[in-house]
Write an enzyme that holds these catalytic residues in place. Structure first.
Site, PDB file in Angstrom:
ATOM      1  N   HIS A 374       0.804  -1.229   0.000  1.00 33.10           N
ATOM      2  CA  HIS A 374       0.000   0.000   0.000  1.00 33.10           C
ATOM      3  C   HIS A 374       0.831   1.271   0.000  1.00 33.10           C
ATOM      4  O   HIS A 374       0.274   2.359   0.168  1.00 33.10           O
ATOM      5  CB  HIS A 374      -0.915   0.056   1.219  1.00 33.10           C
ATOM      6  CG  HIS A 374      -1.944  -1.026   1.270  1.00 33.10           C
ATOM      7  ND1 HIS A 374      -3.225  -0.866   0.781  1.00 33.10           N
ATOM      8  CD2 HIS A 374      -1.874  -2.281   1.744  1.00 33.10           C
ATOM      9  CE1 HIS A 374      -3.901  -1.975   0.965  1.00 33.10           C
ATOM     10  NE2 HIS A 374      -3.106  -2.862   1.554  1.00 33.10           N
ATOM     11  N   LYS A 567      -8.945  13.499   5.028  1.00 31.77           N
ATOM     12  CA  LYS A 567      -8.096  12.302   5.011  1.00 31.77           C
ATOM     13  C   LYS A 567      -7.075  12.492   6.122  1.00 31.77           C
ATOM     14  O   LYS A 567      -6.986  13.580   6.698  1.00 31.77           O
ATOM     15  CB  LYS A 567      -7.409  12.129   3.658  1.00 31.77           C
ATOM     16  CG  LYS A 567      -6.688  13.395   3.146  1.00 31.77           C
ATOM     17  CD  LYS A 567      -6.116  13.204   1.750  1.00 31.77           C
ATOM     18  CE  LYS A 567      -7.117  13.459   0.642  1.00 31.77           C
ATOM     19  NZ  LYS A 567      -7.164  12.425  -0.379  1.00 31.77           N
ATOM     20  N   ARG A 568      -6.321  11.427   6.440  1.00 29.44           N
ATOM     21  CA  ARG A 568      -5.276  11.600   7.441  1.00 29.44           C
ATOM     22  C   ARG A 568      -4.364  12.766   7.063  1.00 29.44           C
ATOM     23  O   ARG A 568      -4.119  13.005   5.882  1.00 29.44           O
ATOM     24  CB  ARG A 568      -4.459  10.311   7.571  1.00 29.44           C
ATOM     25  CG  ARG A 568      -5.231   9.196   8.268  1.00 29.44           C
ATOM     26  CD  ARG A 568      -5.592   9.570   9.694  1.00 29.44           C
ATOM     27  NE  ARG A 568      -4.413   9.613  10.516  1.00 29.44           N
ATOM     28  CZ  ARG A 568      -4.043   8.649  11.363  1.00 29.44           C
ATOM     29  NH1 ARG A 568      -4.789   7.567  11.510  1.00 29.44           N
ATOM     30  NH2 ARG A 568      -2.942   8.776  12.077  1.00 29.44           N
ATOM     31  N   LYS A 573       0.308  14.144   1.591  1.00 30.28           N
ATOM     32  CA  LYS A 573      -1.046  14.409   1.103  1.00 30.28           C
ATOM     33  C   LYS A 573      -1.283  15.908   0.881  1.00 30.28           C
ATOM     34  O   LYS A 573      -2.263  16.315   0.278  1.00 30.28           O
ATOM     35  CB  LYS A 573      -2.082  13.845   2.074  1.00 30.28           C
ATOM     36  CG  LYS A 573      -2.058  12.325   2.186  1.00 30.28           C
ATOM     37  CD  LYS A 573      -3.044  11.831   3.244  1.00 30.28           C
ATOM     38  CE  LYS A 573      -2.941  10.336   3.525  1.00 30.28           C
ATOM     39  NZ  LYS A 573      -3.618   9.492   2.519  1.00 30.28           N
ATOM     40  N   THR A 678      -8.821   6.270  -1.879  1.00 34.14           N
ATOM     41  CA  THR A 678     -10.128   5.671  -2.131  1.00 34.14           C
ATOM     42  C   THR A 678     -11.247   6.684  -1.892  1.00 34.14           C
ATOM     43  O   THR A 678     -12.350   6.516  -2.415  1.00 34.14           O
ATOM     44  CB  THR A 678     -10.353   4.432  -1.237  1.00 34.14           C
ATOM     45  OG1 THR A 678      -9.879   4.713   0.076  1.00 34.14           O
ATOM     46  CG2 THR A 678      -9.615   3.220  -1.784  1.00 34.14           C
ATOM     47  N   LYS A 682     -15.113   7.852  -3.574  1.00 35.43           N
ATOM     48  CA  LYS A 682     -16.355   8.103  -2.822  1.00 35.43           C
ATOM     49  C   LYS A 682     -16.961   9.442  -3.218  1.00 35.43           C
ATOM     50  O   LYS A 682     -18.183   9.574  -3.373  1.00 35.43           O
ATOM     51  CB  LYS A 682     -16.075   8.086  -1.316  1.00 35.43           C
ATOM     52  CG  LYS A 682     -15.667   6.707  -0.805  1.00 35.43           C
ATOM     53  CD  LYS A 682     -15.047   6.729   0.581  1.00 35.43           C
ATOM     54  CE  LYS A 682     -14.319   5.400   0.816  1.00 35.43           C
ATOM     55  NZ  LYS A 682     -13.459   5.403   2.007  1.00 35.43           N
TER      56      LYS A 682
HETATM   57  C1  F55 Z   1      -1.273   1.970   8.895  1.00 40.66           C
HETATM   58  C2  F55 Z   1      -0.275   1.467   9.675  1.00 40.66           C
HETATM   59  C3  F55 Z   1       0.990   1.364   9.168  1.00 40.66           C
HETATM   60 CL1  F55 Z   1       2.220   0.740  10.126  1.00 40.66          CL
HETATM   61  C4  F55 Z   1       1.281   1.746   7.878  1.00 40.66           C
HETATM   62  C5  F55 Z   1       0.271   2.252   7.102  1.00 40.66           C
HETATM   63  C6  F55 Z   1      -0.995   2.364   7.613  1.00 40.66           C
HETATM   64  C7  F55 Z   1      -2.094   2.915   6.792  1.00 40.66           C
HETATM   65  O1  F55 Z   1      -3.106   3.300   7.340  1.00 40.66           O
HETATM   66  N1  F55 Z   1      -1.907   2.949   5.471  1.00 40.66           N
HETATM   67  C8  F55 Z   1      -2.843   3.346   4.575  1.00 40.66           C
HETATM   68  O2  F55 Z   1      -3.969   3.717   4.902  1.00 40.66           O
HETATM   69  N2  F55 Z   1      -2.481   3.273   3.299  1.00 40.66           N
HETATM   70  C9  F55 Z   1      -3.409   3.629   2.248  1.00 40.66           C
HETATM   71  O3  F55 Z   1      -4.026   2.467   1.748  1.00 40.66           O
HETATM   72  C10 F55 Z   1      -5.077   2.784   0.868  1.00 40.66           C
HETATM   73  C11 F55 Z   1      -5.749   1.509   0.458  1.00 40.66           C
HETATM   74  O4  F55 Z   1      -4.940   0.793  -0.412  1.00 40.66           O
HETATM   75  C12 F55 Z   1      -4.568   3.577  -0.327  1.00 40.66           C
HETATM   76  O5  F55 Z   1      -5.675   3.988  -1.073  1.00 40.66           O
HETATM   77  C13 F55 Z   1      -3.761   4.802   0.131  1.00 40.66           C
HETATM   78  O6  F55 Z   1      -3.170   5.424  -0.972  1.00 40.66           O
HETATM   79  C14 F55 Z   1      -2.709   4.371   1.127  1.00 40.66           C
HETATM   80  O7  F55 Z   1      -2.030   5.496   1.647  1.00 40.66           O
END
Ligand code: F55
Length: 836
Positions: A374, A567-568, A573, A678, A682
């Site tokens: 991801h 978003k976070r 971002k 994602t 939405k």
């Molecule tokens: C959570 C914990 C750790 Cl240790 C590392 C990453 C995350 C996390 O929340 N990652 C995350 O949300 N990644 C996102 O995944 C989405 C689904 O595939 C993507 O759309 C997005 O681009 C990506 O940042």
């Protein structure tokens, strides 16, 4: 299935077995029964929370009937199952979803109405199940919905955190984190005190010779923690299939050991053991895209992998099949590298416990797993220190070394002249301390590796995993572009739009086959339809405006352009790009002759998102947004022309309110950094447009909806490296418009400039790693194009309708079908007559 019940009893069982309700009167009966008996409350002081509990318990019972039958059906069908391992499941609320998926929301609404409740008020009592950080966790939740809807025999495995992602409050413009204890009343889980697994940590490994003279490894000593299963039913939409999400909770083993301590009067130490055990599943780590290498996190990962693998193997063994059939019965998908230890654990079970030969075991392992990546951000790639792993999981470290040895030997054979390749691809990084590179382990132990959008999947092949493409061949690497469930993200979040679409398409079939939306384009000139479309957007904006008023005190005009970035909070971002753009707009308004001020399009800039508690720069960005908001929103020169809102505590249920209320949403990551995104999907699915960079799924959204329907800007991924290089070697001048924005901040317009010095310096200094300055001009110019476009409401509506019509590709049903066919090789369960 009935054959297991002795003949003479079958009739009685059949007669009294629970039947799922379908009638209003049945819902009312169950509702009242639960309030009076299960909850022991009087109907005369039944508040909305009690009403929520009553209706939730009624629907829970209904789900559980189908859940049981589904499990029986799947056992009977004896097909390959999917196991989706994710440390995060960002489920949000369950009641609304359950009612809609079983097709009884309208009936429940009437039932609640009869008893004096408004369904919306009852639904909003529910606490979000927030066992995730953001996109990765929400993706897992969408996948569960799609797997159930498509009748795939699938299980989710995760951790039952006592505390989900923290709640965010904004105090004096700063983020404050509040613990999210959510289990006080959770009717959606079933404790399975009989389903437990003992998980071992620490200890030592001893070699022994068995009777056949083989060397075996005995992992002894250390401590044992018990995993207890909690099951959450996952109803499919318009199908009886109700799958299972199994979450593990940790507790102390109730063994001899504690008993002895207690008997000896050593209460404190016995209680300390208990607490240490319970700590494992106590809290979700709140970092997204950052790995911090804490031992407790590694414990969580192993605890969950070991319990899940034990459960999966136990189920397989019941079928009495030979081990080589394991990959025909089991597909395990790893949601990021967090569950990579499952690979090692399966190898350990097969070699140490089931005494298979190493090669045979490894063949089984490597045909069972799939790994989804991801992120390409280096700070997010998981690594664990070798000494830590040695201490916590001594046997697993040995196995990792063996896996690595065999792997490197094969690489050396094939690339005898490449002198550095072994160091580059080794699972062990030769640093101080040495580190285990989990992504490499996941690649080597899996059958397929996939990225989550086309650009991202290409990038992992050409950058971070390049060597592995050369070694394993290109077929191991594939793309599966993300998607979202239209049930929650259209039907549930935007019931009016869903109803309008259904009225044109002749029913709700599009919720199961989203490609059907394309027929909407036939209605683009239908006046009534367009009018309803616009009215619905306005209603959704009005609902959000009401929330904003209640939450912040600020009044926003629902006719203004709602510009949303939720978003976070993360530098990649680029919420900072957005807020700098807002300041630019503010300065422009202030500089205008008052008579001119009628001209710009009124805009509400809406932000939302949590910063990881230790991510100081992200917190600074939140602070700046809030300071800018308080200056602009109180400036009488500005009025309705510009408002800035920070919506506190952005979560799934807020997203359900916000996505349908946007005119434009921002997906403006530095090109090449956002794997997919994602929420972009939405927003478009709910009739909003996008301003975005050529990054992640934005690119495929553009391909689907047409480039005339999206506002793209900024540098491309292929140019990023050179731009960064240029910054670094000094040939860099801050964009002149951005310089004015910085002057305003430095002049104290938004409070003490020192508060923001580090943020500005991250852009001005020799790095500007995220290329904020490089993209600034393109960004503000594109925002002007957005204004222009919004002025022409008819054309804007054309764009929105066309875009929605072309969003079929982004259903998570399409995504799951791709995984099933190209990675898992599993079939849907044949539902026969049941699904008609
Ligand atoms: C959570 C914990 C750790 Cl240790 C590392 C990453 C995350 C996390 O929340 N990652 C995350 O949300 N990644 C996102 O995944 C989405 C689904 O595939 C993507 O759309 C997005 O681009 C990506 O940042």
């Amino acid at each position: 299935v009935e054959a297991t019940i002795p003949e003479p009893l079958r009739e009685a069982w059949r007669k009294y077995s629970a039947k799922p309700f379908t009638q209003k009167s049945e819902i009312e009966l169950e509702f009242v029964r639960h309030i009076e008996t299960t909850l022991a409350r009087s109907l005369f002081n039944c508040d909305e929370l009690a009403a929520y509990s009553g209706i939730a318990l009624a629907f829970r019972d209904r789900l559980i009937i189908e859940w049981n039958k589904t499990q029986q059906r799947q056992t009977f069908a004896d097909q390959k199952r999917i196991y989706y391992l994710s440390l995060e499941f960002l489920m949000g609320r369950a009641l609304d979803n359950a009612m809609l998926n079983v097709g009884l929301k309208d009936v429940a609404k009437e039932a609640l109405g009869d008893l004096g409740f408004r369904i919306e008020d009852v639904i909003s009592q529910e606490h979000d199940a927030a066992l995730g950080n953001g996109g990765l966790g929400r993706l897992a939740a969408c996948f569960l919905d799609s797997m159930a809807t498509l009748n795939y025999p699938a299980w989710g495995y995760g951790l039952r955190y006592r505390y989900g992602i923290f709640k965010q409050e904004i105090v004096d413009g700063y983020q404050v984190e509040i613990p999210d204890y959510w289990l006080d009343f959770n009717p959606w889980e079933f404790p399975r005190h009989d389903i437990t697994v003992n998980v071992q940590f620490y200890g030592t490994v001893n070699k022994q010779r068995d009777t056949q003279g083989r060397t075996t490894h005995i992992w002894q000593g250390g401590e044992t923690v018990q995993a207890v299963a909690y099951d959450v039913p996952i109803p499919g939409y318009g199908t009886p299939t109700t799958n299972n999400l199994r979450l593990w909770s940790s507790k102390a083993t109730s063994g001899e050991f504690n008993f002895q301590k207690f008997n000896a009067g050593d209460y404190e130490s016995a209680v300390a053991d208990e607490q240490r055990a319970e700590t494992i599943s106590a809290v979700l780590y709140p970092n997204d895209n950052l790995e911090r290498g804490k031992e407790l996190r590694l414990k969580q990962q192993y605890f969950w992998c070991a319990a899940s693998l034990y459960d999966i193997v136990r189920r397989f063994k019941k079928t009495k099949r030979a081990w080589n059939e394991f990959p025909d019965q089991v597909a395990i998908q790893l949601n990021d590298t967090h569950p990579t230890l499952a690979i090692v654990e399966l190898q350990r079970i097969l070699v140490d416990i089931e005494v298979l030969e190493w090669d045979e075991a490894w063949h089984i392992v490597t045909h069972t797993f799939g790994y989804t990546n991801h992120t390409v951000l280096p700070e997010a790639l998981e690594k664990w220190s070798v000494p830590m792993m040695q201490n916590l999981l001594p046997r697993h470290l040995q196995i990792i070394y063996d896996i690595n040895l065999f792997f490197l030997q094969s690489v050396e054979k094939r690339f005898p002249t490449d002198r550095d390749i072994l160091a580059r691809v080794s699972i062990i990084e030769e640093s101080h301390p040495k580190m285990v590179r989990m992504a490499y382990l996941a690649i080597i132990g899996s059958q397929k590796v996939n990225g989550v959008a086309e650009l991202h999947s290409d990038l992992i092949k050409t950058t971070i995993f390049k060597d592995f493409v050369d070694i394993c061949g290109p077929d191991k690497f594939t793309n599966v572009t993300n998607g979202i469930t239209p049930r929650r993200w259209l039907h549930q979040a935007n019931p009016r739009l869903s109803e309008l679409i259904a009225s044109k398409l002749g029913g709700y079939g599009f919720l199961k086959d989203l490609a059907l939306l394309e027929e909407l384009e036939d209605f683009i000139n239908d006046k009534e339809f367009r009018k309803s479309w616009v009215e619905i957007k306005l209603m959704n904006k009005t609902r959000l405006a009401k929330h904003i008023k209640e939450a912040t005190g600020y009044q926003v005009n629902p006719n203004a352009l709602f510009d949303v970035q939720v978003k976070r909070i993360h530098e990649y971002k680029r919420q900072q790009l957005n807020i700098f753009g807002v300041i630019h707009r503010y300065l422009a308004i202030k500089a205008m002759d008052p008579k001119e001020r009628a001209k710009p399009v009124p805009r509400v800039s809406i932000f939302g998102g949590k910063a990881a508690p230790g991510y100081w720069m992200a917190k600074t960005i939140i602070h700046l947004i809030n300071k800018v908001a308080s200056v602009i929103n109180n400036d009488p020169d500005v009025g309705d022309l510009l408002k800035v809102i920070f919506v506190a505590d952005y979560n799934v249920s807020k997203a359900e309110m916000i996505c349908p209320a946007s005119d434009i949403s921002e997906h403006i990551s530095t090109a090449g950094t956002e794997a997919s995104g994602t929420s972009n999907m939405k927003f478009v699915l709910n009739g909003g447009l996008i301003i975005g960079t050529c990054d992640g799924a934005n690119i495929e959204i553009t391909r689907e909806i047409g480039e005339q329907n999206i506002f793209l800007f900024g540098n491309l991924a292929e140019d990023v490296e050179e731009l960064r290089h240029r910054h670094y070697y000094g040939d860099f001048k801050l964009d002149m418009h951005l310089a004015k924005v910085f002057d305003a901040i430095k002049g104290g317009m938004f409070g003490p400039p020192d508060d923001f010095a580090a943020l500005l310096s991250s852009v001005e200094s020799h790095s500007d790693y995220y290329l904020v300055s490089d993209d600034f001009l393109s960004y503000i110019e594109t925002q002007e194009l957005v204004d222009e476009a919004f002025r022409n409401q008819d054309e804007w509506t054309d764009k929105c309708i066309t875009s929605v019509a072309r969003m079929g590709f982004f259903s998570s049903d399409r995504v799951i079908t791709e995984y099933a066919e190209s990675i898992w090789n599993v079939e849907q369960l044949d539902m026969g007559k049941e699904n008609e």
